[in-house]
Design a protein around this motif. Structure first.
Motif, PDB file in Angstrom:
ATOM      1  N   TRP B 161      69.288  10.913   8.597  1.00 22.96           N
ATOM      2  CA  TRP B 161      70.031  12.004   7.980  1.00 22.96           C
ATOM      3  C   TRP B 161      69.289  12.557   6.768  1.00 22.96           C
ATOM      4  CZ3 TRP B 161      72.624   7.967  10.305  1.00 22.96           C
ATOM      5  CH2 TRP B 161      73.594   8.341  11.243  1.00 22.96           C
ATOM      6  N   ARG B 162      69.600  13.795   6.409  1.00 23.39           N
ATOM      7  CA  ARG B 162      69.051  14.358   5.164  1.00 23.39           C
ATOM      8  C   ARG B 162      69.750  13.665   4.018  1.00 23.39           C
ATOM      9  NH1 ARG B 162      69.442  20.497   4.466  1.00 23.39           N
ATOM     10  NH2 ARG B 162      68.372  19.965   2.546  1.00 23.39           N
ATOM     11  N   THR B 163      68.986  13.121   3.121  1.00 26.13           N
ATOM     12  CA  THR B 163      69.574  12.290   2.075  1.00 26.13           C
ATOM     13  C   THR B 163      68.784  12.402   0.774  1.00 26.13           C
ATOM     14  OG1 THR B 163      69.927   9.980   1.491  1.00 26.13           O
ATOM     15  CG2 THR B 163      68.348  10.358   3.206  1.00 26.13           C
ATOM     16  N   LEU B 164      69.444  12.100  -0.325  1.00 28.76           N
ATOM     17  CA  LEU B 164      68.760  12.097  -1.622  1.00 28.76           C
ATOM     18  C   LEU B 164      68.028  10.786  -1.851  1.00 28.76           C
ATOM     19  CD1 LEU B 164      71.491  13.557  -4.013  1.00 28.76           C
ATOM     20  CD2 LEU B 164      69.227  14.509  -3.638  1.00 28.76           C
ATOM     21  N   HIS B 165      68.537   9.739  -1.219  1.00 31.73           N
ATOM     22  CA  HIS B 165      68.017   8.389  -1.440  1.00 31.73           C
ATOM     23  C   HIS B 165      66.570   8.287  -0.948  1.00 31.73           C
ATOM     24  CE1 HIS B 165      67.749   4.022  -1.194  1.00 31.73           C
ATOM     25  NE2 HIS B 165      68.833   3.970  -1.941  1.00 31.73           N
ATOM     26  N   PRO B 166      65.690   7.558  -1.675  1.00 24.65           N
ATOM     27  CA  PRO B 166      64.322   7.369  -1.167  1.00 24.65           C
ATOM     28  C   PRO B 166      64.327   6.767   0.240  1.00 24.65           C
ATOM     29  CG  PRO B 166      64.466   6.635  -3.432  1.00 24.65           C
ATOM     30  CD  PRO B 166      65.865   6.962  -3.006  1.00 24.65           C
ATOM     31  N   LYS B 167      63.348   7.174   1.038  1.00 22.98           N
ATOM     32  CA  LYS B 167      63.290   6.739   2.444  1.00 22.98           C
ATOM     33  C   LYS B 167      62.658   5.347   2.553  1.00 22.98           C
ATOM     34  CE  LYS B 167      63.137  11.236   4.701  1.00 22.98           C
ATOM     35  NZ  LYS B 167      63.421  12.143   3.610  1.00 22.98           N
ATOM     36  N   THR B 168      62.694   4.792   3.776  1.00 21.52           N
ATOM     37  CA  THR B 168      62.119   3.448   3.973  1.00 21.52           C
ATOM     38  C   THR B 168      60.596   3.483   3.820  1.00 21.52           C
ATOM     39  OG1 THR B 168      62.073   3.851   6.342  1.00 21.52           O
ATOM     40  CG2 THR B 168      63.946   2.611   5.510  1.00 21.52           C
ATOM     41  N   SER B 169      60.001   4.685   3.897  1.00 17.85           N
ATOM     42  CA  SER B 169      58.535   4.796   3.784  1.00 17.85           C
ATOM     43  C   SER B 169      58.041   4.468   2.377  1.00 17.85           C
ATOM     44  CB  SER B 169      58.095   6.211   4.155  1.00 17.85           C
ATOM     45  OG  SER B 169      58.694   7.151   3.267  1.00 17.85           O
ATOM     46  N   VAL B 170      58.950   4.440   1.396  1.00 23.62           N
ATOM     47  CA  VAL B 170      58.549   4.181   0.002  1.00 23.62           C
ATOM     48  C   VAL B 170      57.890   2.808  -0.130  1.00 23.62           C
ATOM     49  CG1 VAL B 170      59.534   3.587  -2.247  1.00 23.62           C
ATOM     50  CG2 VAL B 170      60.155   5.731  -1.186  1.00 23.62           C
ATOM     51  N   ILE B 171      58.473   1.810   0.520  1.00 21.41           N
ATOM     52  CA  ILE B 171      57.987   0.437   0.323  1.00 21.41           C
ATOM     53  C   ILE B 171      56.598   0.209   0.941  1.00 21.41           C
ATOM     54  CG2 ILE B 171      58.478  -2.008   0.835  1.00 21.41           C
ATOM     55  CD1 ILE B 171      61.461  -1.221   0.186  1.00 21.41           C
ATOM     56  N   PRO B 172      56.366   0.594   2.211  1.00 24.32           N
ATOM     57  CA  PRO B 172      55.000   0.373   2.745  1.00 24.32           C
ATOM     58  C   PRO B 172      53.928   1.190   2.037  1.00 24.32           C
ATOM     59  CG  PRO B 172      56.533   1.040   4.498  1.00 24.32           C
ATOM     60  CD  PRO B 172      57.282   1.118   3.232  1.00 24.32           C
ATOM     61  N   THR B 173      54.326   2.283   1.368  1.00 22.92           N
ATOM     62  CA  THR B 173      53.306   3.125   0.729  1.00 22.92           C
ATOM     63  C   THR B 173      53.173   2.849  -0.778  1.00 22.92           C
ATOM     64  OG1 THR B 173      54.953   4.873   0.409  1.00 22.92           O
ATOM     65  CG2 THR B 173      53.592   5.038   2.376  1.00 22.92           C
ATOM     66  N   LEU B 174      53.772   1.769  -1.252  1.00 22.51           N
ATOM     67  CA  LEU B 174      53.674   1.460  -2.693  1.00 22.51           C
ATOM     68  C   LEU B 174      52.215   1.238  -3.096  1.00 22.51           C
ATOM     69  CD1 LEU B 174      56.622  -1.047  -3.369  1.00 22.51           C
ATOM     70  CD2 LEU B 174      56.336   1.227  -4.356  1.00 22.51           C
ATOM     71  N   GLN B 175      51.855   1.738  -4.276  1.00 21.69           N
ATOM     72  CA  GLN B 175      50.492   1.568  -4.785  1.00 21.69           C
ATOM     73  C   GLN B 175      50.315   0.119  -5.281  1.00 21.69           C
ATOM     74  OE1 GLN B 175      48.173   4.188  -4.580  1.00 21.69           O
ATOM     75  NE2 GLN B 175      49.848   4.941  -3.323  1.00 21.69           N
ATOM     76  N   PRO B 176      49.050  -0.383  -5.333  1.00 22.96           N
ATOM     77  CA  PRO B 176      48.823  -1.803  -5.645  1.00 22.96           C
ATOM     78  C   PRO B 176      49.574  -2.325  -6.882  1.00 22.96           C
ATOM     79  CG  PRO B 176      46.780  -0.787  -5.008  1.00 22.96           C
ATOM     80  CD  PRO B 176      47.791   0.305  -5.013  1.00 22.96           C
ATOM     81  N   GLY B 177      49.577  -1.575  -7.977  1.00 24.50           N
ATOM     82  CA  GLY B 177      50.255  -2.045  -9.203  1.00 24.50           C
ATOM     83  C   GLY B 177      51.747  -2.250  -9.008  1.00 24.50           C
ATOM     84  N   MET B 178      52.321  -1.441  -8.149  1.00 23.88           N
ATOM     85  CA  MET B 178      53.761  -1.526  -7.886  1.00 23.88           C
ATOM     86  C   MET B 178      54.065  -2.531  -6.771  1.00 23.88           C
ATOM     87  SD  MET B 178      54.763   2.483  -7.876  1.00 23.88           S
ATOM     88  CE  MET B 178      55.104   3.407  -9.359  1.00 23.88           C
ATOM     89  N   ARG B 179      53.162  -2.611  -5.807  1.00 29.99           N
ATOM     90  CA  ARG B 179      53.415  -3.423  -4.613  1.00 29.99           C
ATOM     91  C   ARG B 179      53.595  -4.908  -4.945  1.00 29.99           C
ATOM     92  NH1 ARG B 179      48.582  -3.258  -1.192  1.00 29.99           N
ATOM     93  NH2 ARG B 179      48.949  -1.028  -1.072  1.00 29.99           N
ATOM     94  N   GLY B 180      52.652  -5.437  -5.733  1.00 28.56           N
ATOM     95  CA  GLY B 180      52.702  -6.870  -6.079  1.00 28.56           C
ATOM     96  C   GLY B 180      53.981  -7.203  -6.825  1.00 28.56           C
ATOM     97  N   THR B 181      54.320  -6.361  -7.804  1.00 32.16           N
ATOM     98  CA  THR B 181      55.530  -6.582  -8.599  1.00 32.16           C
ATOM     99  C   THR B 181      56.767  -6.549  -7.705  1.00 32.16           C
ATOM    100  OG1 THR B 181      54.426  -5.451 -10.394  1.00 32.16           O
ATOM    101  CG2 THR B 181      56.796  -5.748 -10.625  1.00 32.16           C
ATOM    102  N   PHE B 182      56.802  -5.570  -6.812  1.00 34.08           N
ATOM    103  CA  PHE B 182      57.969  -5.419  -5.942  1.00 34.08           C
ATOM    104  C   PHE B 182      58.162  -6.655  -5.062  1.00 34.08           C
ATOM    105  CE2 PHE B 182      59.685  -4.208  -1.768  1.00 34.08           C
ATOM    106  CZ  PHE B 182      60.981  -3.933  -2.171  1.00 34.08           C
ATOM    107  N   TRP B 183      57.096  -7.094  -4.396  1.00 35.86           N
ATOM    108  CA  TRP B 183      57.241  -8.239  -3.476  1.00 35.86           C
ATOM    109  C   TRP B 183      57.525  -9.527  -4.234  1.00 35.86           C
ATOM    110  CZ3 TRP B 183      58.895  -7.380   1.046  1.00 35.86           C
ATOM    111  CH2 TRP B 183      58.539  -6.219   1.725  1.00 35.86           C
ATOM    112  N   PHE B 184      57.037  -9.620  -5.462  1.00 39.52           N
ATOM    113  CA  PHE B 184      57.372 -10.777  -6.305  1.00 39.52           C
ATOM    114  C   PHE B 184      58.884 -10.809  -6.552  1.00 39.52           C
ATOM    115  CE2 PHE B 184      57.996 -12.920 -10.370  1.00 39.52           C
ATOM    116  CZ  PHE B 184      57.220 -14.062 -10.223  1.00 39.52           C
TER     117      PHE B 184
END
Lengths: 93, 219
Positions: B161-184
């Motif tokens: 659906w059209r939505t304001l919420h970030p899509k599921t693509s946000v997580i696989p495309t996280l940049q290295p500085g954000m990715r490590g922190t997120f998975w931690f």
């Protein structure tokens, strides 16, 4: 006339939730992916982000520790009751 | 085995949970949202932990409906309570982020509404268990199955659906500085959820023993 009025009222009732909703901003922020930058965005900041972030993290900490404490105390209460009841009930052979 | 694992899980989970804010502070800012985007690290992790807890409850309920084993019921209750607690975190931190990023506290967006419905379903589970009287375990188990069935819908809704919420693509495309922190943060929350479910399951086990003792006392 009465029929058209009723129809208009019906349509308005159906449309009310959609009309009541706050219109979304024209360009939603970062829906497909996040772009990192070294410094935070500056400019006119009417909503204080540090306060929101602090509330969010504080709330999570309080709820998690509150819940763990609640389960621990319920467990201790049940353990005490279990001990008291098991003293009253004779061993079944 | 489970008891042996409990203490190490508590120690590691608490240590990770305590260290996570330092990693989040060091992570880069997002270009359009700035500081408030840092709520994402705990908000999305809570969302994943909520899914895990609801799976525990749903699978436990299914096992209870088919086998009537007390252990399955214990896991179902523990999972449902964890879903409600962690769901509350998701539903509170989300609006705090939205207030800054979207300019509104709440909108009837499909992801947000579906999450709210899922949370209400597990609240219904707990209410049925609390006030349903004898035999309510089986009815509650069916409610938990409906709650678990919501998970794929909640997860995938942003892509359909059209939505304001970030899509599921946000997580696989996280940049290295954000990715490590997120998975931690995700690991920390999954560990904490496991600890919460284990602790709550132990409480339910003791309650079942107490009920059995009371029945023995009546005989």
């Amino acid at each position: 006339m009465k029929r058209s009025l009723m129809l208009a009222l019906f349509v308005l009732t159906l449309a009310a939730p959609a009309l009541a909703q706050t219109p979304p901003p024209s360009k939603p922020a970062a829906q497909d992916g996040f772009v990192p930058v070294d410094a935070p965005v500056t400019g006119q900041d009417t909503i204080p982000a540090p306060r929101l972030v602090a509330i969010a993290y504080g709330f999570i900490w309080v709820v998690i520790f509150g819940y763990v404490w609640s389960v621990r105390s319920r467990l201790a209460h049940v353990e005490r009751e279990l001990e008291a009841v098991s003293r009253r009930v004779p061993e079944r052979k | 085995m489970v008891k042996k694992l409990f203490v190490p899980l508590v120690v590691v989970g608490a240590a990770m949970f305590a260290y996570a804010p330092f990693m989040i502070l060091a992570a880069p800012y997002e270009s359009t949202m700035g500081l408030v985007q840092k709520i994402f690290y705990f908000h999305a992790s809570c969302g994943m932990a909520m899914f895990l807890a609801s799976f525990v409850s749903g699978v436990g309920s299914a096992a209870f409906l088919f086998t009537k084993k007390p252990w399955a019921d214990r896991w179902a209750v523990a999972g449902a309570e964890a879903t409600v607690i962690i769901g509350l975190l998701v539903l509170v931190t989300g609006p705090l982020w939205a207030h800054k990023a979207w300019g509104v506290w709440w909108t009837w967006d499909v992801r947000i509404t579906a999450t709210f419905v899922m949370w209400m379903t597990f609240n219904a589970y707990l209410l049925v268990r609390r006030y349903g009287g004898p035999g309510s375990e089986r009815l509650a188990a069916a409610v938990a199955l409906f709650g678990m069935a919501n998970v794929p819908f909640v997860y995938w809704s942003v892509n359909v659906w059209r939505t304001l919420h970030p899509k599921t693509s946000v997580i696989p495309t996280l940049q290295p500085g954000m990715r490590g922190t997120f998975w931690f943060c995700v690991c920390a929350f999954l560990l904490l959820t496991t600890v919460m479910v284990m602790l709550r399951s132990e409480l339910e086990k003791r309650r079942q023993e107490l009920d059995a003792l009371y029945l023995a006392a009546e005989d």
